[in-house]
Design a protein around this motif. Structure first.
Motif, short mmCIF file in Angstrom:
data_model
loop_
_atom_site.label_atom_id
_atom_site.label_comp_id
_atom_site.label_asym_id
_atom_site.label_seq_id
_atom_site.Cartn_x
_atom_site.Cartn_y
_atom_site.Cartn_z
N LYS A 1 -32.68 -6.23 58.18
CA LYS A 1 -32.22 -5.00 57.51
C LYS A 1 -30.84 -4.61 58.04
N GLN B 1 -31.03 -0.81 49.36
CA GLN B 1 -31.33 -1.60 50.55
C GLN B 1 -30.30 -2.71 50.72
N TYR C 1 -29.67 -6.17 53.20
CA TYR C 1 -30.20 -7.08 54.21
C TYR C 1 -29.19 -8.19 54.46
N GLU D 1 -31.80 -2.17 44.77
CA GLU D 1 -32.12 -0.75 44.64
C GLU D 1 -33.48 -0.57 43.98
N GLU E 1 -40.46 -7.07 48.29
CA GLU E 1 -40.11 -5.69 48.60
C GLU E 1 -40.36 -4.78 47.39
#
Length: 164
Positions: free
Chosen positions: A4, A57, A59, A74, A109
């Motif tokens: 992350k 998000q 990563y 997103e 996710e």
């Protein structure tokens, strides 16, 4: 390894974007458009706003202590939809299976937040479309987006439907 990203990693994302875009798009769009889009999409301000959005998000993809790519997506960008905004890898990362792992990661996710599909846009001349199709994505539409400065994005809209 998929890690992350945090706001302190913006410079890493910017550097990966610059290197990967200059590899991925050099034969597809002009250098002027590449530079314009990098400035537009990867500015400190734009990325900072993304990190402030709890649904957005980022990563980093790392192998042997080296960053080889990044993912930006997103949750709930539309109803029950996760939007894969960014998935880019350095040239030396190609062929290692990292893209497949990254796509699987995003789908997993999305499942965790009960989204039912993952969407993305891909330039019509980008060979990545074939990669996405191999991962179960299908073209559901096409669109031309005016991004300013006389430039457009001529893209396929693709989706992956998440099985129950």
């Amino acid at each position: 390894m998929i890690i992350k990203a945090e706001q302190k990693d913006i410079s890493i994302i910017q550097e990966l974007a610059k290197k990967s875009w200059n590899f991925a798009y050099v034969d597809i769009i002009s250098q002027g458009q590449i530079d314009y889009m990098l400035d537009l999409m990867y500015s400190e301000e734009t990325l900072g706003q993304h990190f402030e959005n709890p649904d957005y998000q980022y990563y980093l993809v790392q192998e042997n202590n080296e960053f080889l790519g990044f993912i930006g997506f997103e949750f709930h960008q539309e109803s029950e939809t996760t939007k894969l905004h960014r998935i880019y890898f350095l040239k030396e990362a190609q062929g290692k299976g990292l893209g497949k792992k990254a796509v699987e990661f995003v789908i997993n996710e999305a499942k965790k937040v009960d989204d039912k599909r993952v969407t993305l846009t891909v330039n019509k001349n980008n060979s990545a479309q074939k990669f996405y199709e191999s991962q179960g994505f299908k073209v559901y539409d096409e669109a031309i987006f005016d991004i300013g400065n006389g430039y457009v994005m001529d893209d396929y809209l693709m989706e992956f439907i998440i099985d129950k």
